[in-house]
Design a protein around this motif. Structure first.
Motif: not given
Length: 357
Positions: A174-188
């Motif tokens: 739930e701590h990750l969910a509350e953060h939102g887990a949204q940001g800049r993704g980088v593909m390798i």
């Protein structure tokens, strides 16, 4: 300093965000990182990065994780005992026209595309300096105290229900969910350079790929590793061929110390892969003849990320379509939105990540 621990494991960053932190390096995904991700949206095109929730199919890939099962809910009141699927309110009141469906799922939270919470894996470590190793997790949270197993129910009607009520009072998903887990993704894109043959990717190989593709991983980036494994699995249509899968897909080399140092030093926020474990699971190191036993983890990258440094892991993400689009358009960054279920006390969660380019 929190009383849970007097010293941290070698190579750990316990206390980096305070002694009671439960988000780890996702704290690096700040408002500024979200804006960086939003700035990568140019086409308004979205990619679903999850497998269907019933893939792999069956339980041969991991007998401990069963595929989801769905059932109709049971009605109450005047229609008590009837199934609530294709159920008509007219059965209770002829003047009503509503027909409803309502279902319930029995779900292994880490069966398909998933997040690992920081409570997913800890280690035996003497965190309080008393000379006895105890089972602890990131930032010294204790097994049996902060993260508690279920209580056995010997009368459980089915095997899966034998230990009800396990609870991560600390480090739950739930701590990750509350953060939102949204940001800049980088593909390798490991598959582009290495193909889909099973192989461990160490520091040198990874650096060559980053250089070849002009990729710079920065603090707070959410790093995705495309190996092609999930694409191979999806094509099997819920009938996984274990022999083929065991020969498919690269993974990070968890025994490569320089690679582990890079993961921490570059300050990436999380590691996400389309394979089952991010790292390549290999036999444990053998001790020299006549030498002492080597106490070591089975999954060294999991220990390094989850236990030591608060780096969430994502597994069995579906990355192939996105990776190929990014390469065709000479890009490797995107907006990533990937919240887990906000289920308090759970140690993992299904995910339906979305990449927007």
């Amino acid at each position: 300093m929190a009383q849970r621990w007097t010293h941290a494991p070698e190579g750990a960053r316990w206390g980096e965000f305070g002694p009671d932190d439960q988000r780890g390096r996702m704290n690096l995904v700040t408002r500024e990182k979200v804006l960086q991700g939003v700035a990568e949206v140019r086409e308004g095109l979205s990619f679903c990065l999850s497998l269907p929730l019933d893939v792999p199919g069956g339980a041969s890939m991991n007998p401990r994780r069963q595929p989801p099962q769905r059932f109709s809910v049971i009605r109450n009141g005047a229609s008590a005992g009837q199934q609530g699927f294709c159920w008509s309110y007219a059965s209770e009141d002829p003047e009503l026209t509503d027909v409803v469906n309502d279902d319930v799922a029995l779900l292994s939270l880490q069966y398909s595309t998933q997040w690992d919470s920081l409570a997913h894996m800890g280690s035996l470590f003497d965190a309080d300096g008393d000379g006895v190793a105890e089972a602890v997790f990131y930032n010294g949270y204790r097994a049996g105290e902060h993260i508690r197993p279920g209580t056995e129910d010997p009368q459980a009607a089915q095997a899966f229900a034998r230990y009800p009520g396990p609870q991560a009072d600390a480090l739950g998903i739930e701590h990750l969910a509350e953060h939102g887990a949204q940001g800049r993704g980088v593909m390798i894109d490991l598959e582009h350079h290495l193909g889909r043959r099973r192989q461990a990717v160490g520091y040198d190989a990874l650096m060559r790929i980053l250089e070849a593709d002009g990729i710079e991983v920065e603090s707070g980036d959410m790093v995705c590793l495309h190996t092609g494994f999930a694409d191979t699995l999806l094509a099997m249509n819920r009938q996984p061929d274990l022999q083929t899968l065991h020969a498919t897909g690269s993974g990070l080399d968890g025994w490569d110390g320089r690679l582990l140092n890079w993961i921490v030093d570059v300050k990436l926020a999380c590691l996400l892969a389309d394979n089952p474990a991010v790292e390549l699971v290999v036999p444990k190191l053998t001790r020299p003849a006549g030498g002492p036993a080597l106490r070591q983890p089975r999954l060294p990258l999991h220990e390094h990320c989850l236990f030591k440094n608060g780096i969430h892991l994502g597994e069995l993400w579906y990355l192939t379509a996105l990776a190929r689009w990014l390469r065709a358009h000479a890009r490797h960054r995107f907006l990533l939105t990937a919240p887990p279920l906000r289920l308090p006390g759970a140690v993992g969660s299904p995910a339906t990540p979305i990449a927007t380019v």
